[in-house]
Design a protein around this motif. Structure first.
Motif, PDB file in Angstrom:
ATOM      1  N   PRO A 181      37.292  25.576  41.069  1.00 19.40           N
ATOM      2  CA  PRO A 181      36.515  25.045  42.203  1.00 19.40           C
ATOM      3  C   PRO A 181      35.049  24.849  41.826  1.00 19.40           C
ATOM      4  N   LYS A 182      34.406  23.889  42.455  1.00 21.52           N
ATOM      5  CA  LYS A 182      33.013  23.576  42.121  1.00 21.52           C
ATOM      6  C   LYS A 182      32.120  24.791  42.254  1.00 21.52           C
ATOM      7  N   ILE A 183      32.290  25.553  43.311  1.00 18.62           N
ATOM      8  CA  ILE A 183      31.600  26.831  43.498  1.00 18.62           C
ATOM      9  C   ILE A 183      32.645  27.846  43.933  1.00 18.62           C
ATOM     10  N   THR A 184      32.316  29.116  43.774  1.00 18.85           N
ATOM     11  CA  THR A 184      33.264  30.152  44.174  1.00 18.85           C
ATOM     12  C   THR A 184      32.544  31.307  44.850  1.00 18.85           C
ATOM     13  N   THR A 185      33.220  31.941  45.757  1.00 20.98           N
ATOM     14  CA  THR A 185      32.701  33.160  46.386  1.00 20.98           C
ATOM     15  C   THR A 185      33.438  34.390  45.869  1.00 20.98           C
ATOM     16  N   ASP A 186      34.344  34.176  44.898  1.00 20.76           N
ATOM     17  CA  ASP A 186      35.090  35.305  44.333  1.00 20.76           C
ATOM     18  C   ASP A 186      34.146  36.275  43.628  1.00 20.76           C
ATOM     19  N   GLU A 187      34.458  37.556  43.722  1.00 23.21           N
ATOM     20  CA  GLU A 187      33.729  38.575  42.975  1.00 23.21           C
ATOM     21  C   GLU A 187      34.454  38.799  41.657  1.00 23.21           C
ATOM     22  N   ILE A 188      33.723  38.694  40.543  1.00 21.93           N
ATOM     23  CA  ILE A 188      34.315  38.752  39.211  1.00 21.93           C
ATOM     24  C   ILE A 188      33.903  40.048  38.515  1.00 21.93           C
ATOM     25  N   SER A 189      34.890  40.743  37.990  1.00 23.41           N
ATOM     26  CA  SER A 189      34.646  41.969  37.224  1.00 23.41           C
ATOM     27  C   SER A 189      35.304  41.837  35.855  1.00 23.41           C
ATOM     28  N   ILE A 190      34.838  42.650  34.912  1.00 23.51           N
ATOM     29  CA  ILE A 190      35.380  42.596  33.559  1.00 23.51           C
ATOM     30  C   ILE A 190      35.475  44.009  32.986  1.00 23.51           C
ATOM     31  N   VAL A 191      36.475  44.213  32.143  1.00 20.93           N
ATOM     32  CA  VAL A 191      36.583  45.449  31.379  1.00 20.93           C
ATOM     33  C   VAL A 191      37.095  45.072  29.989  1.00 20.93           C
ATOM     34  N   PHE A 192      36.516  45.689  28.967  1.00 17.41           N
ATOM     35  CA  PHE A 192      36.978  45.449  27.601  1.00 17.41           C
ATOM     36  C   PHE A 192      36.781  46.715  26.802  1.00 17.41           C
ATOM     37  N   GLY A 193      37.405  46.778  25.631  1.00 15.19           N
ATOM     38  CA  GLY A 193      37.298  47.995  24.838  1.00 15.19           C
ATOM     39  C   GLY A 193      38.083  47.925  23.558  1.00 15.19           C
ATOM     40  N   ASP A 194      38.259  49.100  22.934  1.00 20.22           N
ATOM     41  CA  ASP A 194      38.922  49.165  21.636  1.00 20.22           C
ATOM     42  C   ASP A 194      40.203  49.994  21.721  1.00 20.22           C
ATOM     43  N   ALA A 195      40.841  50.173  20.572  1.00 16.96           N
ATOM     44  CA  ALA A 195      42.119  50.875  20.521  1.00 16.96           C
ATOM     45  C   ALA A 195      41.957  52.385  20.641  1.00 16.96           C
ATOM     46  N   GLN A 196      40.722  52.889  20.537  1.00 14.51           N
ATOM     47  CA  GLN A 196      40.477  54.339  20.655  1.00 14.51           C
ATOM     48  C   GLN A 196      40.257  54.775  22.098  1.00 14.51           C
ATOM     49  N   GLY A 197      40.348  53.866  23.031  1.00 13.01           N
ATOM     50  CA  GLY A 197      40.201  54.220  24.439  1.00 13.01           C
ATOM     51  C   GLY A 197      38.800  54.049  24.982  1.00 13.01           C
ATOM     52  N   ASN A 198      37.866  53.565  24.163  1.00 12.45           N
ATOM     53  CA  ASN A 198      36.514  53.313  24.667  1.00 12.45           C
ATOM     54  C   ASN A 198      36.508  52.049  25.517  1.00 12.45           C
ATOM     55  N   GLN A 199      35.904  52.134  26.712  1.00 15.88           N
ATOM     56  CA  GLN A 199      35.893  51.028  27.646  1.00 15.88           C
ATOM     57  C   GLN A 199      34.471  50.678  28.069  1.00 15.88           C
ATOM     58  N   VAL A 200      34.289  49.385  28.338  1.00 15.35           N
ATOM     59  CA  VAL A 200      33.038  48.904  28.930  1.00 15.35           C
ATOM     60  C   VAL A 200      33.431  48.148  30.193  1.00 15.35           C
ATOM     61  N   TYR A 201      32.865  48.558  31.316  1.00 13.16           N
ATOM     62  CA  TYR A 201      33.279  48.006  32.604  1.00 13.16           C
ATOM     63  C   TYR A 201      32.051  47.509  33.360  1.00 13.16           C
ATOM     64  N   ALA A 202      32.211  46.353  33.973  1.00 17.37           N
ATOM     65  CA  ALA A 202      31.139  45.819  34.825  1.00 17.37           C
ATOM     66  C   ALA A 202      31.791  45.123  36.011  1.00 17.37           C
ATOM     67  N   GLU A 203      31.309  45.428  37.210  1.00 14.44           N
ATOM     68  CA  GLU A 203      31.900  44.842  38.408  1.00 14.44           C
ATOM     69  C   GLU A 203      30.919  43.883  39.079  1.00 14.44           C
ATOM     70  N   ARG A 204      31.493  42.953  39.824  1.00 12.68           N
ATOM     71  CA  ARG A 204      30.726  41.985  40.621  1.00 12.68           C
ATOM     72  C   ARG A 204      29.600  41.343  39.811  1.00 12.68           C
ATOM     73  N   LEU A 205      30.022  40.664  38.743  1.00  9.08           N
ATOM     74  CA  LEU A 205      29.052  39.945  37.922  1.00  9.08           C
ATOM     75  C   LEU A 205      28.493  38.752  38.687  1.00  9.08           C
ATOM     76  N   GLY A 206      27.195  38.535  38.606  1.00 12.21           N
ATOM     77  CA  GLY A 206      26.582  37.386  39.256  1.00 12.21           C
ATOM     78  C   GLY A 206      26.573  37.488  40.769  1.00 12.21           C
ATOM     79  N   ASP A 207      26.141  36.416  41.407  1.00  9.05           N
ATOM     80  CA  ASP A 207      26.108  36.350  42.867  1.00  9.05           C
ATOM     81  C   ASP A 207      25.989  34.891  43.282  1.00  9.05           C
ATOM     82  N   ARG A 208      26.134  34.631  44.571  1.00  7.27           N
ATOM     83  CA  ARG A 208      26.104  33.260  45.060  1.00  7.27           C
ATOM     84  C   ARG A 208      24.716  32.638  44.939  1.00  7.27           C
ATOM     85  N   ILE A 209      23.685  33.472  45.049  1.00  6.59           N
ATOM     86  CA  ILE A 209      22.323  32.941  44.986  1.00  6.59           C
ATOM     87  C   ILE A 209      22.025  32.375  43.597  1.00  6.59           C
ATOM     88  N   SER A 210      22.473  33.076  42.559  1.00  4.83           N
ATOM     89  CA  SER A 210      22.216  32.609  41.193  1.00  4.83           C
ATOM     90  C   SER A 210      23.197  31.534  40.741  1.00  4.83           C
TER      91      SER A 210
END
Length: 209
Positions: free
Chosen positions: A67-96
């Motif tokens: 869609p041209k614009i979205t109001t969905d809230e986007i989160s991400i998680v990534f990491g390695d095979a040793q169980g280390n995780q990096v998590y970030a929720e609600r990236l960005g916003d409608r204003i930006s």
């Protein structure tokens, strides 16, 4: 008829058949596609900040069929095979105006220091239909080359969706060696191979006599 005139065609057929059997029996690698995370997958939602944390640059590209614009809230998680995780929720916003159609947005995310990143999942919360559609995720790390996860597909609402290339430890060895597979179930070409060997053996015996 000369015995060599019989042996040569049989040898040609045998080697041609062996090559065909090899090509049929070898499995082909199938590229892994993005998928929903397993039910056993859990996210460390509490990311403790410390001097040992590391910073990552994450570039998320939005598909031109999103869609041209979205109001969905986007989160991400990534990491390695040793169980280390990096998590970030609600990236960005409608204003930006993040995650607009055909756009690319870059975020600095702090989290646990990882080795080689082998999994990445996205999660969107919002529209039940016609939701945000990612094109790719590229993660720049502090100690390895950047890694790219290609999506180019719609992701379900409120589900972690992406890739997991982490190596799974092999299962423990069984206490007793497994029984050899039966020729009829695991090797459908076994009987014909035996027949060819028997014929060749018989012909070669006639030559040597």
């Amino acid at each position: 008829m000369n015995i060599k005139e019989i042996v040569f065609p049989l040898l040609v057929f045998f080697f041609a058949y062996s090559g065909l059997a090899l090509s049929v029996s070898e499995p082909k690698n199938v590229p892994l596609l993005p998928h929903a995370a397993d039910d056993s997958f859990s996210v460390g939602y509490i990311q403790m900040k410390s001097a040992e944390n590391c910073s990552y640059l994450v570039a998320i590209s939005t598909s031109c069929s999103s869609p041209k614009i979205t109001t969905d809230e986007i989160s991400i998680v990534f990491g390695d095979a040793q169980g280390n995780q990096v998590y970030a929720e609600r990236l960005g916003d409608r204003i930006s105006k993040t995650f607009e159609q055909c756009s690319s947005d870059t975020f600095q995310i702090d989290g646990e220091c990882t080795s080689e990143i082998c999994f990445a999942y996205l999660r969107r919360s919002g529209s039940k239909t016609n939701g945000w559609k990612p094109e790719s995720v590229k993660i720049y790390t502090y100690n390895t080359d950047p890694v790219t996860f290609n999506f180019n597909t719609s992701i379900p609402n409120d589900k972690w969706y992406g890739y997991n290339f982490c190596q799974v430890p092999p299962p423990p060895s069984p206490p007793h060696p497994p029984s050899p597979p039966t020729p009829s179930s695991s090797h459908p070409l076994y009987t014909l191979n035996c027949l060819i060997y028997a014929v060749l053996g018989l012909v070669l015996t006639q030559i040597w006599m």
